[in-house]
Write a protein that holds these residues in place. Structure first.
Motif, PDB file in Angstrom:
ATOM      1  N   ARG A  61      36.290  30.441  33.879  1.00  0.00           N
ATOM      2  CA  ARG A  61      37.484  29.754  34.365  1.00  0.00           C
ATOM      3  C   ARG A  61      37.498  28.352  33.792  1.00  0.00           C
ATOM      4  O   ARG A  61      36.458  27.795  33.422  1.00  0.00           O
ATOM      5  CB  ARG A  61      37.552  29.723  35.882  1.00  0.00           C
ATOM      6  N   ARG A 165      41.569  31.994  34.486  1.00  0.00           N
ATOM      7  CA  ARG A 165      40.452  32.584  35.211  1.00  0.00           C
ATOM      8  C   ARG A 165      40.373  34.066  34.884  1.00  0.00           C
ATOM      9  O   ARG A 165      41.384  34.770  34.938  1.00  0.00           O
ATOM     10  CB  ARG A 165      40.630  32.397  36.721  1.00  0.00           C
ATOM     11  N   ASP A 167      39.865  38.012  35.124  1.00  0.00           N
ATOM     12  CA  ASP A 167      40.082  38.941  36.222  1.00  0.00           C
ATOM     13  C   ASP A 167      38.922  39.933  36.304  1.00  0.00           C
ATOM     14  O   ASP A 167      37.962  39.859  35.535  1.00  0.00           O
ATOM     15  CB  ASP A 167      41.439  39.651  36.094  1.00  0.00           C
ATOM     16  N   ARG A 168      38.999  40.867  37.220  1.00  0.00           N
ATOM     17  CA  ARG A 168      37.872  41.781  37.459  1.00  0.00           C
ATOM     18  C   ARG A 168      37.628  42.735  36.304  1.00  0.00           C
ATOM     19  O   ARG A 168      36.586  43.388  36.240  1.00  0.00           O
ATOM     20  CB  ARG A 168      38.098  42.557  38.742  1.00  0.00           C
TER      21      ARG A 168
END
Length: 235
Positions: A61, A165, A167-168
């Protein structure tokens, strides 16, 4: 993809050469040629990273400062008191305050794009985490939105500061300005984003960090970039 845009989308898709990796300049020119929407779309940078976001030490991030700006009128809220509140107002913040703003947000008001706070008020606004956190609006020292230099933070956000940021699924999606910008302006913004992501590389990351980069505009097909050419843009 909405039905009314299906045919136009497929026509745009035909402009892509199967299997080709594009130079960044080529990709921007192609996206402008592909554009079929009636509004000014946003250019987006999509990256797949070689990290595992399930591990805290591999989270990515940060922020990028876009030299050409975002093309968007960003509404900035500042949680501050006293002299710092006056500094925020002088810098052009759209909303400045503390208890009054906390109450409005608790009543589901979210009429802003970025929130900044001074460190001394963080204990008070901590309870807003459930409302602001999921929307990416909670001030955070890692992204420079918890700071005593509120004037600088406001100026950066207004000038073209974007947060990113992972993500998963280890993907990043970062806005890079409006497609109506000049090719040179968009290229400088893309370069700034790539540079910021490289600087945010976790120390624990092993192997290839950036796996691929794709440029797309709102509702357009994605244009894959030649990775080495894209990485050479770094500012």
């Amino acid at each position: 993809m909405p039905k009314k845009h299906g045919k136009k989308y497929l026509e745009a898709l035909k402009l892509l050469e199967p299997g080709k990796l594009y130079q960044p300049q080529e990709a921007i020119a192609l996206l402008k040629k592909m554009n079929y929407v009636k509004f000014d779309p946003t250019l987006e940078v999509h990256m797949r990273l070689g990290v595992d976001p399930r591990h805290a030490d591999q989270m990515v991030r940060g922020v990028a400062l876009l030299p050409a700006g975002t093309g968007k009128d960003v509404k900035v809220l500042v949680f501050a008191q006293g002299e710092k509140a006056r500094e925020a107002e002088a810098a052009g913040a759209d909303f400045v305050g503390l208890d009054d703003l906390i109450k409005q947000i608790e009543n589901d008001w979210l009429g802003f794009d970025v929130a900044i706070a001074t460190p001394d008020v963080m204990p008070k606004i901590g309870r807003l985490g459930r409302k602001l956190g999921p929307r990416g609006l909670m001030p955070n020292p890692k992204t420079g939105t918890v700071t005593m230099d509120v004037a600088r933070a406001v100026n950066e956000v207004k000038a073209g500061r974007v947060e990113f940021r992972i993500d998963r699924t280890a993907l990043l999606h970062v806005p890079a300005g409006k497609l109506s910008f000049s090719d040179e302006a968009l290229l400088s913004n893309v370069a700034a984003i790539i540079d910021a992501v490289m600087r945010a590389k976790p120390a624990s990351s092993k192997g290839a960090y950036i796996r691929n980069i794709v440029l797309a505009s709102t509702m357009s097909p994605g244009v894959p970039l030649d990775l080495q050419s894209a990485l050479s843009l770094r500012v």
